[in-house]
Every structure is written in C-alpha cells, then in structure tokens.
Design a protein around this motif. Structure first.
Motif, PDB file in Angstrom:
ATOM      1  N   TRP A   1       1.070  -1.111   0.159  1.00  0.00           N
ATOM      2  CA  TRP A   1       0.146  -0.096  -0.024  1.00  0.00           C
ATOM      3  C   TRP A   1       0.749   1.217   0.133  1.00  0.00           C
ATOM      4  CZ3 TRP A   1      -3.312  -2.088   4.561  1.00  0.00           C
ATOM      5  CH2 TRP A   1      -4.189  -3.174   4.243  1.00  0.00           C
ATOM      6  N   LEU A   2       2.000   1.147   0.895  1.00  0.00           N
ATOM      7  CA  LEU A   2       2.740   2.328   0.686  1.00  0.00           C
ATOM      8  C   LEU A   2       3.489   2.726  -0.588  1.00  0.00           C
ATOM      9  CD1 LEU A   2       4.427   4.821   2.310  1.00  0.00           C
ATOM     10  CD2 LEU A   2       6.139   2.991   2.773  1.00  0.00           C
ATOM     11  N   ALA A   3       3.903   1.465  -1.274  1.00  0.00           N
ATOM     12  CA  ALA A   3       4.586   1.885  -2.473  1.00  0.00           C
ATOM     13  C   ALA A   3       3.355   2.225  -3.476  1.00  0.00           C
ATOM     14  CB  ALA A   3       4.987   0.100  -3.034  1.00  0.00           C
ATOM     15  N   ASP A   4       2.387   1.848  -3.366  1.00  0.00           N
ATOM     16  CA  ASP A   4       1.301   2.652  -4.363  1.00  0.00           C
ATOM     17  C   ASP A   4       1.181   4.038  -4.094  1.00  0.00           C
ATOM     18  OD1 ASP A   4       0.540  -0.051  -5.165  1.00  0.00           O
ATOM     19  OD2 ASP A   4      -1.444  -0.238  -3.744  1.00  0.00           O
ATOM     20  N   ALA A   5       1.286   4.370  -2.789  1.00  0.00           N
ATOM     21  CA  ALA A   5       1.124   5.733  -2.708  1.00  0.00           C
ATOM     22  C   ALA A   5       2.326   6.540  -3.176  1.00  0.00           C
ATOM     23  CB  ALA A   5       0.841   6.076  -1.034  1.00  0.00           C
ATOM     24  N   VAL A   6       3.343   5.908  -3.079  1.00  0.00           N
ATOM     25  CA  VAL A   6       4.782   6.725  -3.327  1.00  0.00           C
ATOM     26  C   VAL A   6       4.652   6.731  -4.666  1.00  0.00           C
ATOM     27  CG1 VAL A   6       7.128   6.659  -3.140  1.00  0.00           C
ATOM     28  CG2 VAL A   6       6.046   6.115  -1.233  1.00  0.00           C
ATOM     29  N   VAL A   7       4.543   5.820  -5.456  1.00  0.00           N
ATOM     30  CA  VAL A   7       4.466   5.576  -6.850  1.00  0.00           C
ATOM     31  C   VAL A   7       3.602   6.573  -7.615  1.00  0.00           C
ATOM     32  CG1 VAL A   7       3.836   4.075  -8.861  1.00  0.00           C
ATOM     33  CG2 VAL A   7       5.238   3.201  -7.179  1.00  0.00           C
ATOM     34  N   ALA A   8       2.365   6.837  -6.856  1.00  0.00           N
ATOM     35  CA  ALA A   8       1.362   7.859  -7.327  1.00  0.00           C
ATOM     36  C   ALA A   8       1.976   9.062  -7.278  1.00  0.00           C
ATOM     37  CB  ALA A   8      -0.008   7.405  -6.430  1.00  0.00           C
TER      38      ALA A   8
END
Ligand code: SF4
Length: 345
Positions: free
Chosen positions: A289-296
């Motif tokens: 979930w964190l990676a999704d947010a950082v990538v976004a």
C-alpha cells in the motif's frame, strides 16, 4: 524589455530560496523543499535558484560533477512542478550580482559572526577529507545572505532546523542599513530584514529507519523507476518486534508507517494501523500500500522530468529567461547598495 517588479508596484510578497547542486534528489529533499516551493508559487512572487557557487565552497578541488548536477537540479525543479510562468528559476553564478553583493558584505561583516556559525566547525569535522580551512568556506553563510538580500524578499521559506541560518542574514541586513541609509529615502532601509516563512519539513526515515540521506544510501530517489521503488520498500525495516505474521505490530515505531503518514490517504493509514495492531495484515501487504502511494506521488514528477529531458532547448530557454529576470531584479538592489556605499555613478 524584461518586466521586473519592485516592492512598490507589486502586491504579492516576495519569497526566495535556493538549492545546492549535489546530484539527483531523493524523497526527503523533495518533501523538505520543492514540495513546499511548488505551493508557494501560487501565493508569492517566487525566486528559486541553483546555488552553484555554494557547491564550490566544499567541492572546489574536484568540480567535475558540478555541471551535470546543475542540470539535474534544474530538471528536478521543473519535474517537481515549479512553473516558469509563475516563478523565476535561475542559476546563481549566471547572475554576477550575487558575487558582487557578497564582496560588499565581506567589507562590513565581523569575522566572529562567521566563525560562530555552528555549521562552520561541524562541517569541517564531518568533511575531514576536504580542506575547508578556506576563505570561501568561512564566507558561505555570507554568500547566502547576499543570495537572499539581493532580492529584498519579504520571506525566506525554511524548515524549523534552518531558522538560525536566516538570523545571520537579518544581522547583516541590520548592520548594512546602520552604516548606509538610503540617499533617496533615509526612512526606508535599503535591505529590509526578511522574515522566516516556516514550511513543513517532515523527517522522512530511509529504508533502514535512519534519517533518509544520500550518505546513508537508504533513499527513495525522485527518479527511481516504479519496480525499484517497490523493491526498495519491500526491503524496508519494520517494527523489529513484529517477527511472525501472527505477531501484532506497533505502527508508531515502524518507519514504513512513518512514510504512510506522509504519503498515504487517511483511509489507507487507518487500514494499515488497524491491520498491523490486530495482525490481520502482513508487512508485505502494508508495504504494498505504501509503494502504491509513493508511486502515485512520483508519477507526475517523473512524467514532467521525462518531458523536459526530451526538450533540452526548452529547458535552456527557461533558464536563460530566468537568469535575465533575476539579474534585472538584482540590478535594482545593487544600484541602491553601491550608491549608498559611495560607489554610485
Ligand atoms: Fe510496519 Fe505495516 Fe508491518 Fe505494521 S504492518 S510493522 S506498520 S510494515
């Protein structure tokens, strides 16, 4: 003609800040500076510059990387969303008045003021491999004062940890104004003391839980491709007490959660907290979930960077225009400064 604004005709308050060219930025650099600058440009008349002279105060013996680093900072400025239509973006050394005002200030600044700047001794200790017993290194806070006061700004945006740096600039302005009242209007000081504009600077943990820093090699780079971001986050340290999937965790001691607080939505944060403290999720899921947010967060930045990288002539034009605008604004101050110091024409 280049249009420049001065204090009397411009309603918006003026703001100025710079960044040393030290290579590609990471998320910690971005959140501490550029992220805030992008928001300031809607409200203030903004000047942002690449502090290339400052790079030489520590790297004078090996300038081989400076040219590429300058280009990287310029691209990072544009990638982060600084808008050349709104902000004046320029390179310090291309506006010679920075060096000229620095020289003028060096005449009036007591040595003791510079010797007691805390970073002076600290940095000499930390960068032992470099000989920093130089005139330029001692004087870099004064160059910083010149960088700022040259634009007679109302505010200098800084994080809490840099508030003290602005104090020297205010002292220099005060001393200058005491020696040299304006010939045209003695009531109005030539160099108004700029105020600190406190900007949020969250302390981002790096992959190993220590402060995110290039020297620790624990960073998430602004230009890292998505697979690399995901891989790095997957390898992050977590709450050390959460060993098995069935152990509950404590988000408050987990660097992954610290990053969630900066980059994830309130819902995702709640979901992660709930899942962690009840052991209903695993760390891999939480990190996903964190990676999704950082990538976004990074996607639009990387898209803009790719666009400008593919258009070097446009970048060149933006900077040339910025240099000219900055030089024209700086000339207003320098005329007053030189006249007041007896060097007027
Ligand atoms: Fe950290 Fe998330 Fe694992 Fe909890 S679930 S320890 S917050 S990574």
């Amino acid at each position: 003609g280049i249009r420049v604004s001065n204090t009397s005709s411009e309603l918006r308050k003026r703001v100025l800040s710079g960044m040393r060219p030290t290579g590609k930025l990471h998320l910690g650099n971005y959140m501490g500076a550029l992220y805030n600058w992008v928001r300031l440009q809607h409200e203030y008349e903004c000047y942002f510059f690449v502090a290339d002279w400052h790079a030489l105060t520590t790297d004078y013996a090996d300038p081989s990387k400076i040219k590429d680093n300058i280009q990287d900072v310029v691209l990072d400025f544009l990638a982060a969303g600084l808008d050349p239509e709104k902000s004046t973006l320029f390179i310090q050394s291309r506006v010679p008045a920075h060096a000229e005002l620095h020289l003028a200030f060096s005449m009036i600044t007591p040595l003791g003021w510079l010797e007691r700047v805390p970073t002076y001794k600290d940095q000499q200790e930390q960068l032992k491999e470099k000989d920093l017993a130089t005139y330029g290194f001692l004087g870099y806070p004064l160059l910083q004062s010149a960088d700022i006061l040259l634009y007679q700004p109302d505010f200098v945006p800084v994080g809490q940890d840099q508030v003290a740096h602005v104090e020297l600039t205010r002292e220099v302005a005060r001393r200058f104004n005491q020696f040299y009242p304006s010939k045209t209007n003695p009531e109005v000081p030539i160099l108004p003391e700029p105020k600190v504009l406190l900007t949020p600077s969250p302390k981002l943990p790096g992959l190993d839980g220590r402060k995110m820093s290039k020297s620790y090699g624990n960073t998430l780079g602004l230009s890292d491709p998505e697979p690399e971001i995901r891989k790095k986050i997957k390898g992050m340290v977590t709450d050390p007490a959460r060993i098995r999937r069935t152990d509950v965790g404590n988000p408050e001691v987990c660097p992954v959660f610290d990053l969630h607080k900066v980059f994830s939505s309130a819902e995702t944060q709640e979901k992660a907290r709930e899942g962690c403290t009840t052991a209903s999720i695993g760390c891999i899921e939480c990190k996903g979930w964190l990676a999704d947010a950082v990538v976004a967060e990074l996607r639009p930045i990387q898209e803009r960077r790719a666009y400008y990288e593919a258009n070097p002539a446009l970048v060149e034009e933006i900077i040339t225009t910025g240099n000219e605008k900055a030089a024209a604004r700086a000339a207003i101050t320098m005329r007053e400064v030189k006249t007041a110091m007896g060097l007027g024409e």
